[in-house]
Scaffold this active site. Structure first.
Site, PDB file in Angstrom:
ATOM      1  N   ASP A 149     -12.063  -9.363  24.881  1.00 25.79           N
ATOM      2  CA  ASP A 149     -12.591  -9.504  23.550  1.00 25.79           C
ATOM      3  C   ASP A 149     -14.125 -10.074  23.509  1.00 25.79           C
ATOM      4  O   ASP A 149     -14.566 -10.037  22.468  1.00 25.79           O
ATOM      5  CB  ASP A 149     -11.735 -10.167  22.227  1.00 25.79           C
ATOM      6  CG  ASP A 149     -12.062  -9.693  21.008  1.00 25.79           C
ATOM      7  OD1 ASP A 149     -12.696  -8.529  20.873  1.00 25.79           O
ATOM      8  OD2 ASP A 149     -11.862 -10.489  20.122  1.00 25.79           O
TER       9      ASP A 149
ATOM     10  N   CYS B  18       4.006   7.237  15.166  1.00 25.43           N
ATOM     11  CA  CYS B  18       3.826   6.657  13.959  1.00 25.43           C
ATOM     12  C   CYS B  18       4.619   7.815  12.853  1.00 25.43           C
ATOM     13  O   CYS B  18       4.956   7.420  11.921  1.00 25.43           O
ATOM     14  CB  CYS B  18       2.448   6.784  13.300  1.00 25.43           C
ATOM     15  SG  CYS B  18       1.749   5.331  14.059  1.00 25.43           S
TER      16      CYS B  18
ATOM     17  N   CYS C 171       5.016   7.947   8.632  1.00 26.90           N
ATOM     18  CA  CYS C 171       4.792   6.490   8.010  1.00 26.90           C
ATOM     19  C   CYS C 171       3.452   6.391   7.429  1.00 26.90           C
ATOM     20  O   CYS C 171       2.407   6.869   8.312  1.00 26.90           O
ATOM     21  CB  CYS C 171       5.277   5.409   9.000  1.00 26.90           C
ATOM     22  SG  CYS C 171       4.962   3.798   8.350  1.00 26.90           S
TER      23      CYS C 171
ATOM     24  N   CYS D 279       1.000   1.228   6.466  1.00 26.45           N
ATOM     25  CA  CYS D 279      -0.328   0.666   6.728  1.00 26.45           C
ATOM     26  C   CYS D 279      -1.415   1.013   5.834  1.00 26.45           C
ATOM     27  O   CYS D 279      -2.374   0.288   5.501  1.00 26.45           O
ATOM     28  CB  CYS D 279      -0.617   0.600   8.118  1.00 26.45           C
ATOM     29  SG  CYS D 279      -0.971   2.098   9.107  1.00 26.45           S
TER      30      CYS D 279
ATOM     31  N   CYS E 186     -13.239  -3.240   5.006  1.00 21.35           N
ATOM     32  CA  CYS E 186     -11.932  -4.055   5.499  1.00 21.35           C
ATOM     33  C   CYS E 186     -12.273  -5.321   5.282  1.00 21.35           C
ATOM     34  O   CYS E 186     -13.032  -6.021   5.634  1.00 21.35           O
ATOM     35  CB  CYS E 186     -11.985  -3.619   7.137  1.00 21.35           C
ATOM     36  SG  CYS E 186     -10.720  -4.714   8.054  1.00 21.35           S
TER      37      CYS E 186
ATOM     38  N   CYS F  29      -7.392 -10.287   7.461  1.00 19.76           N
ATOM     39  CA  CYS F  29      -6.084  -9.893   6.794  1.00 19.76           C
ATOM     40  C   CYS F  29      -5.058  -9.188   7.619  1.00 19.76           C
ATOM     41  O   CYS F  29      -5.544  -8.437   8.587  1.00 19.76           O
ATOM     42  CB  CYS F  29      -7.044  -8.635   5.900  1.00 19.76           C
ATOM     43  SG  CYS F  29      -5.575  -7.959   4.835  1.00 19.76           S
TER      44      CYS F  29
ATOM     45  N   CYS G  81      -1.767  -4.653   7.140  1.00 22.04           N
ATOM     46  CA  CYS G  81      -1.718  -3.207   7.559  1.00 22.04           C
ATOM     47  C   CYS G  81      -0.734  -3.709   8.865  1.00 22.04           C
ATOM     48  O   CYS G  81       0.269  -2.734   9.297  1.00 22.04           O
ATOM     49  CB  CYS G  81      -2.787  -2.516   8.150  1.00 22.04           C
ATOM     50  SG  CYS G  81      -3.846  -3.124   9.154  1.00 22.04           S
TER      51      CYS G  81
END
Length: 336
Positions: free
Chosen positions: A129, A183, A186, A189, A209, A236, A239
């Protein structure tokens, strides 16, 4: 070699390992360009400045022949959404409640990389990262999982509570089949997002976001978005927390991820000066945002708390040396 690599990775604490070629994601350059051209990266100028490397992993190190992608679990021991009801305390993203993941994951990656060098005499480079590596597309190409509608990586084996690390190597390794998307219909999120940050499934507008707004965004947050922040002061998890695939989440491989920063009192944080902030969050990824941005977030959270007795706390910040903190404090006073 590949079987032994998997075993060594598990011993180092990784929950999954996959291999792909550096050129396994030829379409990411176009996707990244579309994202940046639309301005959805907000103030993250480094995305635009380093697009050549991000869009072509092979350009990062032309000698690399394989990319080993690894997943390190940080699954929480509680429901992160429950922290949103603690209005006088700050909700901090699960990944930042303990030790800085960069340190933990890089140490584990280096262990695996050293083993590879000793076993095969190859060259390696490790990334967590901090370099222009598109970890999530590479992880999908390596079969670890797929990018869900929330754009994060998730898996039928371990859910979506994982950090990703990459080992680029000159060694030719057997590659894995890429993972398909599972997914289905669905929308959990997408529907839970407080700020409607998903223009469409599999697309994110970082400018809306909460993770971006509380961590990367400098200056005041748009007034119409502030109420939606609630008591979230760093990141956060909404999701991530509602993804049904988390029923397969694997226990965190390092207990240092479960640290002391789960839900601190807003009143205490509001009174931090720079030295106090750095001391409190030493060894935490939170430290990178600095005192002013944290106290700005805390003021928004206090303004959203409905706790009138906290009004004197933010009144003391209305003339703060940082103009953005002072603006947030005045907003909170008006809200209360």
């Amino acid at each position: 070699m590949r079987a032994r690599l998997d075993a060594e990775s598990r011993a180092a604490g990784f929950v999954s390992t996959g291999v792909c070629r550096p050129d396994a994601v030829p379409d990411i350059a176009a996707h990244l360009s579309t994202f940046v051209d639309a301005g959805r990266h907000g103030q993250m100028a480094w995305m635009a400045e380093r697009m050549a490397w991000r869009g072509d992993p092979a350009a990062l190190w032309p000698e690399a022949r394989s990319v080993v992608m690894l997943a390190h679990s940080y699954a929480p021991q509680h429901d992160p959404l429950s922290d949103l009801d603690r209005r006088e305390q700050g909700a901090i993203s699960v990944y930042a409640q303990g030790r800085d993941y960069h340190d933990v994951v890089k140490k584990a990656l280096k262990r695996v990389a050293r083993w590879m060098v000793a076993e095969a005499g190859c060259e390696v480079k490790v990334f967590v990262d901090t370099a222009p590596v598109m970890e999530k597309p590479l992880a999908q190409a390596a079969g670890l999982g797929w990018q869900g509608k929330h754009t994060n990586l998730l898996s039928r084996k371990f859910g979506n509570w994982v950090f990703l690390g990459a080992i680029f190597t000159t060694l030719e390794l057997e590659v894995d089949a890429p993972e398909a998307e599972h997914c289905g219909s669905c929308r959990k999120c997408l529907d839970i997002c407080p700020t409607d940050a998903f223009p469409a499934p599999f697309q994110l507008d970082a400018r809306r976001c909460i993770s971006y707004l509380t961590i990367e965004h400098r200056g005041p947050v748009d007034a119409d978005l502030r109420p939606a922040l609630g008591n979230r002061i760093y990141g956060c998890d909404d999701c991530l927390a509602v993804c049904p695939w988390n029923k397969f989440a694997v226990e965190a491989s390092d207990m240092r991820y479960h640290g002391p920063h789960r839900a601190p009192d807003l009143a205490d944080l509001a009174q931090l000066d720079d030295a106090g902030f750095r001391a409190r969050f030493s060894g935490s990824p939170i430290k990178r945002i600095g005192r002013d941005r944290m106290v700005r977030n805390v003021c928004y959270a206090i303004g959203n708390s409905g706790a009138a007795h906290l009004k004197p706390v933010v009144q003391d910040l209305c003339e703060d040396d940082d103009a953005t903190v002072a603006d947030a404090a005045r907003w909170a006073v008006e809200r209360l």
